[in-house]
Design a protein around this motif. Structure first.
Motif, PDB file in Angstrom:
ATOM      1  N   ALA A   1       6.976  13.410  20.409  1.00  0.00           N
ATOM      2  CA  ALA A   1       7.497  13.588  21.770  1.00  0.00           C
ATOM      3  C   ALA A   1       6.472  14.335  22.628  1.00  0.00           C
ATOM      4  O   ALA A   1       6.181  13.925  23.750  1.00  0.00           O
ATOM      5  N   CYS A   2       5.899  15.419  22.088  1.00  0.00           N
ATOM      6  CA  CYS A   2       4.864  16.186  22.793  1.00  0.00           C
ATOM      7  C   CYS A   2       3.688  15.300  23.142  1.00  0.00           C
ATOM      8  O   CYS A   2       3.159  15.330  24.252  1.00  0.00           O
ATOM      9  N   PHE A   3       3.277  14.521  22.156  1.00  0.00           N
ATOM     10  CA  PHE A   3       2.107  13.673  22.291  1.00  0.00           C
ATOM     11  C   PHE A   3       2.314  12.655  23.403  1.00  0.00           C
ATOM     12  O   PHE A   3       1.465  12.467  24.267  1.00  0.00           O
ATOM     13  N   ARG A   4       3.493  12.021  23.433  1.00  0.00           N
ATOM     14  CA  ARG A   4       3.765  11.004  24.452  1.00  0.00           C
ATOM     15  C   ARG A   4       3.928  11.637  25.825  1.00  0.00           C
ATOM     16  O   ARG A   4       3.485  11.093  26.828  1.00  0.00           O
ATOM     17  N   TRP A   5       4.551  12.823  25.838  1.00  0.00           N
ATOM     18  CA  TRP A   5       4.737  13.523  27.118  1.00  0.00           C
ATOM     19  C   TRP A   5       3.381  13.872  27.716  1.00  0.00           C
ATOM     20  O   TRP A   5       3.136  13.679  28.887  1.00  0.00           O
ATOM     21  N   ARG A   6       2.472  14.364  26.855  1.00  0.00           N
ATOM     22  CA  ARG A   6       1.149  14.740  27.326  1.00  0.00           C
ATOM     23  C   ARG A   6       0.373  13.507  27.784  1.00  0.00           C
ATOM     24  O   ARG A   6      -0.343  13.535  28.765  1.00  0.00           O
ATOM     25  N   GLY A   7       0.558  12.405  27.037  1.00  0.00           N
ATOM     26  CA  GLY A   7      -0.125  11.168  27.397  1.00  0.00           C
ATOM     27  C   GLY A   7       0.305  10.668  28.777  1.00  0.00           C
ATOM     28  O   GLY A   7      -0.509  10.257  29.586  1.00  0.00           O
ATOM     29  N   ARG A   8       1.624  10.765  29.062  1.00  0.00           N
ATOM     30  CA  ARG A   8       2.154  10.333  30.353  1.00  0.00           C
ATOM     31  C   ARG A   8       1.630  11.200  31.486  1.00  0.00           C
ATOM     32  O   ARG A   8       1.246  10.715  32.525  1.00  0.00           O
ATOM     33  N   ASN A   9       1.590  12.540  31.223  1.00  0.00           N
ATOM     34  CA  ASN A   9       1.177  13.465  32.278  1.00  0.00           C
ATOM     35  C   ASN A   9      -0.323  13.451  32.538  1.00  0.00           C
ATOM     36  O   ASN A   9      -0.770  13.851  33.593  1.00  0.00           O
TER      37      ASN A   9
END
Lengths: 244, 129
Positions: free
Chosen positions: B119-127
């Motif tokens: 979840a962290c990884f995808r959130w960071r990728g989106r941002n």
């Protein structure tokens, strides 16, 4: 009890009746370990895991010879002591992964906080639900972290260190296999998540398995394992306060 | 002389293991003497990490020895598992309960940790986009 005929003519025969030379068990453990490693190299299955095989063979032999843990550990305690220097050795992989730590530290912190909270919380809740005794419950708490840390943790909160170590080993063996199954089911895109799964759930045995998945997964798993162990040792005094 | 020490320590595993044991032994003695709340091994790891990070010693001096000790860690905790010899009661319902706690607990830890990281990884990728 060992029979005298078995010992006749060996350096072991000078000992009081029914007692093995303390180094006998050290030699047996070492020999079985080397044997188990060789077997595992040829047939890599979960049941040939060196630790499981060494334990099963050693345990079978000790049972057959009616050896108590006290007798066994007399000659093998030095092996356990080597876990101390092995903990020191963890500094090297951490140092070598410093670039990765700098890049991904927020995610690593999340992984370790989430993992440690779930590990301790689930052990406590499940052990209470099944009505296990307080000493067993405390010994189960640190089962997700690497042994040297788990032993320190158990000593601190009032569990049985040897039992904690045994739970750690069982967790590693089962966890490494469970992790393989989970990788097929969970939609994980990042190698970070795959590595953290193994390092947090199955410590050393899981790290060895994660290395087979990929180099990055392996180093993440090793790092998460060490950091989770450190975290649990650091929070042990706090947990000990709650347990009193 | 210095060069020779460097070569000796960089190439051989045994002196490195001996050095790691000595470091642990010193730290363990210190922890006992001052009754510190951390295990000797953890203090030793912190000291070694500090030495490596400050360039006090080159990592080649401990790399092989560390790999050797870590490779055989399974052997070092084998004796602890023999504690089951004194706990025959664990080969019963209690043992099954412990196994259940371990299996269910480990599944929860693995799924929870992996999903949190993902979840962290995808959130960071989106941002980051």
């Amino acid at each position: 009890m060992p029979t005298d005929s078995l010992l006749a003519g060996t350096p072991l025969s000078g000992l009081p009746h029914g007692e093995w030379h303390p180094l006998f068990w050290a030699a047996v453990t070492l020999g079985l370990y080397l044997f188990a490693r060789a077997v595992h190299q040829r047939h890599a299955r979960w049941w040939t895991s060196p630790l499981l095989l060494t334990w099963a063979l050693c345990f079978g032999l000790a049972e057959a010879l009616h050896t108590t843990y006290g007798d066994y550990i007399k000659g093998t305690h030095w092996l356990l002591t080597l876990l101390g220097p092995a903990t020191v050795a963890f500094a090297t992989p951490i140092y070598e992964q410093r670039a990765m730590i700098r890049r991904h530290w927020p995610i690593l912190v999340v992984a370790i906080m989430a993992g440690t909270a779930i590990a301790i919380g689930s052990s406590w809740a499940l052990a209470s639900a099944l009505g296990l005794s307080p000493a067993l419950r405390l010994s189960l708490l640190p089962r997700s972290v690497s042994t040297p840390f788990a032993i320190a943790f158990a000593e601190n909160v009032g569990g049985i260190p040897e039992l904690a170590a045994t739970c750690v080993v069982i967790t590693g063996l089962l966890g490494a296999s469970l992790g393989d199954v989970l990788l097929k089911w969970l939609p994980l895109r990042s190698s970070l998540a795959r590595g953290a799964l193994f390092g947090m759930g199955a410590h050393g045995v899981g790290t060895a398995r994660a290395r087979l998945v990929g180099a990055e997964e392996g180093s993440i798993a090793g790092l998460v394992m060490v950091l989770a162990g450190l975290t649990s040792v650091l929070i042990a005094p706090v947990i000990a306060l709650f347990m009193r | 002389m210095l060069r020779r020490t460097n070569i000796l320590l960089s190439r051989n595993r045994l002196p490195q293991v001996a050095a790691l044991i000595t470091l642990w032994w010193g730290c363990d003695a210190l922890v006992r003497a001052m009754s510190l709340p951390v295990p000797g091994g953890v203090l030793g790891m912190a000291v070694l990490l500090l030495l490596l990070a400050t360039g006090g010693i080159p990592s080649a001096w401990v790399r092989r020895g560390s790999a050797g000790l870590l490779d055989h860690m399974l052997l070092f905790f084998a004796p602890a598992t023999m504690a089951l010899l004194d706990h025959p009661e664990l080969f019963s319902l209690t043992g099954l309960k412990i196994l259940a706690v371990i299996v269910v607990g480990t599944l929860l830890v693995m799924v929870g940790t992996a999903l949190a990281v993902e979840a962290c990884f995808r959130w960071r990728g989106r941002n980051a986009d």
